[in-house]
Design a protein around this motif. Structure first.
Motif, PDB file in Angstrom:
ATOM      1  N   ALA A   1       4.320   3.152  -8.980  1.00 23.92           N
ATOM      2  CA  ALA A   1       4.547   1.926  -9.921  1.00 23.92           C
ATOM      3  C   ALA A   1       4.305   2.235 -11.179  1.00 23.92           C
ATOM      4  O   ALA A   1       4.465   1.574 -12.091  1.00 23.92           O
ATOM      5  N   HIS A   2       3.833   3.570 -11.572  1.00 21.32           N
ATOM      6  CA  HIS A   2       3.554   3.956 -12.932  1.00 21.32           C
ATOM      7  C   HIS A   2       4.153   5.522 -13.053  1.00 21.32           C
ATOM      8  O   HIS A   2       4.814   6.004 -12.366  1.00 21.32           O
ATOM      9  N   PHE A   3       3.729   6.055 -14.161  1.00 20.70           N
ATOM     10  CA  PHE A   3       4.208   7.384 -14.631  1.00 20.70           C
ATOM     11  C   PHE A   3       3.479   8.421 -13.680  1.00 20.70           C
ATOM     12  O   PHE A   3       3.999   9.585 -13.600  1.00 20.70           O
ATOM     13  N   GLY A   4       2.366   8.262 -13.200  1.00 22.98           N
ATOM     14  CA  GLY A   4       1.465   9.403 -12.540  1.00 22.98           C
ATOM     15  C   GLY A   4       0.235   8.867 -12.201  1.00 22.98           C
ATOM     16  O   GLY A   4      -0.157   7.763 -12.317  1.00 22.98           O
ATOM     17  N   GLY A   5      -0.823   9.809 -11.930  1.00 26.12           N
ATOM     18  CA  GLY A   5      -2.238   9.470 -11.911  1.00 26.12           C
ATOM     19  C   GLY A   5      -2.943   9.422 -13.131  1.00 26.12           C
ATOM     20  O   GLY A   5      -2.879  10.411 -13.900  1.00 26.12           O
ATOM     21  N   VAL A   6      -3.414   8.293 -13.403  1.00 26.43           N
ATOM     22  CA  VAL A   6      -4.399   8.088 -14.751  1.00 26.43           C
ATOM     23  C   VAL A   6      -5.781   7.718 -14.232  1.00 26.43           C
ATOM     24  O   VAL A   6      -6.027   6.695 -13.843  1.00 26.43           O
ATOM     25  N   ALA A   7      -6.427   8.726 -14.644  1.00 25.05           N
ATOM     26  CA  ALA A   7      -7.949   8.423 -14.561  1.00 25.05           C
ATOM     27  C   ALA A   7      -8.834   8.335 -15.579  1.00 25.05           C
ATOM     28  O   ALA A   7      -8.466   8.730 -16.535  1.00 25.05           O
ATOM     29  N   TRP A   8     -10.289   7.946 -15.425  1.00 26.84           N
ATOM     30  CA  TRP A   8     -11.241   7.700 -16.464  1.00 26.84           C
ATOM     31  C   TRP A   8     -12.238   8.496 -16.135  1.00 26.84           C
ATOM     32  O   TRP A   8     -12.689   8.456 -14.966  1.00 26.84           O
ATOM     33  N   ASN A   9     -12.822   9.226 -17.102  1.00 25.63           N
ATOM     34  CA  ASN A   9     -13.919  10.000 -16.721  1.00 25.63           C
ATOM     35  C   ASN A   9     -15.255   9.191 -16.751  1.00 25.63           C
ATOM     36  O   ASN A   9     -15.395   8.429 -17.345  1.00 25.63           O
ATOM     37  N   PRO A  10     -15.990   9.697 -15.549  1.00 21.89           N
ATOM     38  CA  PRO A  10     -15.675  10.839 -14.505  1.00 21.89           C
ATOM     39  C   PRO A  10     -15.067  10.393 -13.508  1.00 21.89           C
ATOM     40  O   PRO A  10     -14.896   9.168 -13.011  1.00 21.89           O
ATOM     41  N   VAL A  11     -14.095  11.385 -13.131  1.00 22.73           N
ATOM     42  CA  VAL A  11     -13.119  10.978 -12.021  1.00 22.73           C
ATOM     43  C   VAL A  11     -13.851  10.228 -10.653  1.00 22.73           C
ATOM     44  O   VAL A  11     -13.145   9.385  -9.946  1.00 22.73           O
ATOM     45  N   GLU A  12     -14.731  10.895 -10.340  1.00 19.90           N
ATOM     46  CA  GLU A  12     -15.411  10.483  -8.963  1.00 19.90           C
ATOM     47  C   GLU A  12     -15.946   9.024  -9.167  1.00 19.90           C
ATOM     48  O   GLU A  12     -16.222   8.438  -7.949  1.00 19.90           O
ATOM     49  N   GLU A  13     -16.238   8.583 -10.302  1.00 21.93           N
ATOM     50  CA  GLU A  13     -16.743   7.039 -10.394  1.00 21.93           C
ATOM     51  C   GLU A  13     -15.316   5.991 -10.554  1.00 21.93           C
ATOM     52  O   GLU A  13     -15.598   5.010 -10.889  1.00 21.93           O
ATOM     53  N   ASP A  14     -14.258   6.582 -10.831  1.00 21.30           N
ATOM     54  CA  ASP A  14     -13.149   5.667 -11.155  1.00 21.30           C
ATOM     55  C   ASP A  14     -12.295   5.575  -9.871  1.00 21.30           C
ATOM     56  O   ASP A  14     -11.264   6.313  -9.709  1.00 21.30           O
ATOM     57  N   ALA A  15     -12.542   4.543  -8.884  1.00 22.23           N
ATOM     58  CA  ALA A  15     -11.688   4.463  -7.670  1.00 22.23           C
ATOM     59  C   ALA A  15     -10.276   4.034  -8.109  1.00 22.23           C
ATOM     60  O   ALA A  15      -9.358   4.587  -7.439  1.00 22.23           O
ATOM     61  N   VAL A  16     -10.028   3.199  -9.162  1.00 23.79           N
ATOM     62  CA  VAL A  16      -8.589   2.762  -9.311  1.00 23.79           C
ATOM     63  C   VAL A  16      -8.121   3.912  -9.908  1.00 23.79           C
ATOM     64  O   VAL A  16      -6.670   4.096  -9.549  1.00 23.79           O
ATOM     65  N   GLY A  17      -8.465   4.754 -10.864  1.00 25.95           N
ATOM     66  CA  GLY A  17      -7.649   5.853 -11.260  1.00 25.95           C
ATOM     67  C   GLY A  17      -7.517   6.956 -10.164  1.00 25.95           C
ATOM     68  O   GLY A  17      -6.441   7.477  -9.793  1.00 25.95           O
ATOM     69  N   MET A  18      -8.685   7.150  -9.142  1.00 28.07           N
ATOM     70  CA  MET A  18      -8.352   8.239  -8.289  1.00 28.07           C
ATOM     71  C   MET A  18      -7.227   7.572  -7.213  1.00 28.07           C
ATOM     72  O   MET A  18      -6.474   8.468  -6.502  1.00 28.07           O
ATOM     73  N   GLN A  19      -6.822   6.204  -7.037  1.00 22.32           N
ATOM     74  CA  GLN A  19      -5.913   5.668  -6.126  1.00 22.32           C
ATOM     75  C   GLN A  19      -4.526   5.943  -6.654  1.00 22.32           C
ATOM     76  O   GLN A  19      -3.732   6.319  -5.928  1.00 22.32           O
ATOM     77  N   THR A  20      -4.582   5.857  -8.004  1.00 22.43           N
ATOM     78  CA  THR A  20      -3.180   6.530  -8.640  1.00 22.43           C
ATOM     79  C   THR A  20      -3.035   8.098  -8.572  1.00 22.43           C
ATOM     80  O   THR A  20      -1.755   8.237  -8.435  1.00 22.43           O
TER      81      THR A  20
END
Length: 188
Positions: free
Chosen positions: A151-170
């Motif tokens: 859907a996009h360019f790749g995996g985009v996450a927000w710090n801290p990654v383990e708390e970013d469910a949306v980012g980890m899905q990407t």
């Protein structure tokens, strides 16, 4: 088939290494062989543009790059994770990318390998897409096949990654796409 995960962060055990760990675990579950390069524990000096690699099959700088070259040569897919430092990836990853010119000069050793990128920033829009695009640029220069997350360019996450469910899905979707494309290529 083998997938190499490269953590482009100088920070040991942090977000990029966590993302690479998740990606490589998924790849193992799908039956891929995996390997990793962690720049937090690797010594990679700056390219001096001396040109010695034009004449030789090795770099004259004595550090961990010879081992990294071999890992890159023997992989079918490469996924790179990078934090955002001042709007792009950190200097440690730039050094690895610059030094990879040896692989380009030696018959485009990364040509047709499948590549994907992940990035993490301090906010949702913290420069991750620009960082991913810069990683993609490096992959295109080597003639790699570049994939995103469907859907996009790749995996985009927000710090801290383990708390970013949306980012980890990407991140996971990017890893799945990398695996899918490698499986398609293997069938041919």
């Amino acid at each position: 088939m083998k997938i190499l995960g490269i953590s482009g962060s100088p920070r040991k055990g942090q977000n990029c290494e966590k993302m690479i760990g998740s990606v490589l675990e998924l790849a193992k579950e799908k039956g891929f062989e995996t390997d990793s390069v962690l720049l937090s524990t690797s010594e990679v000096g700056l390219c001096k543009a001396c040109g010695a690699c034009r004449e030789r099959d090795f770099c004259v700088i004595e550090d961990d790059m010879e081992e990294i070259y071999e890992k890159m040569r023997t992989s079918d897919g490469i996924i790179v994770a990078a934090p955002v430092y001042m709007g792009n990836y950190p200097a440690q990853l730039k050094a690895l990318f610059d030094r990879s010119v040896l692989l380009r000069r030696k018959d485009f050793a990364l040509k047709n390998k499948v590549g994907a990128a992940l990035s993490i920033g301090g906010s949702r829009n913290g420069g991750q897409e620009k960082t991913i695009q810069s990683i993609h640029d490096w992959m295109h220069i080597h003639g790699m096949i570049v994939v995103g997350d469907n859907a996009h360019f790749g995996g985009v996450a927000w710090n801290p990654v383990e708390e970013d469910a949306v980012g980890m899905q990407t991140v996971i979707e990017t890893a799945k796409k990398l695996c899918d494309v490698l499986e398609l290529i293997e069938k041919k």
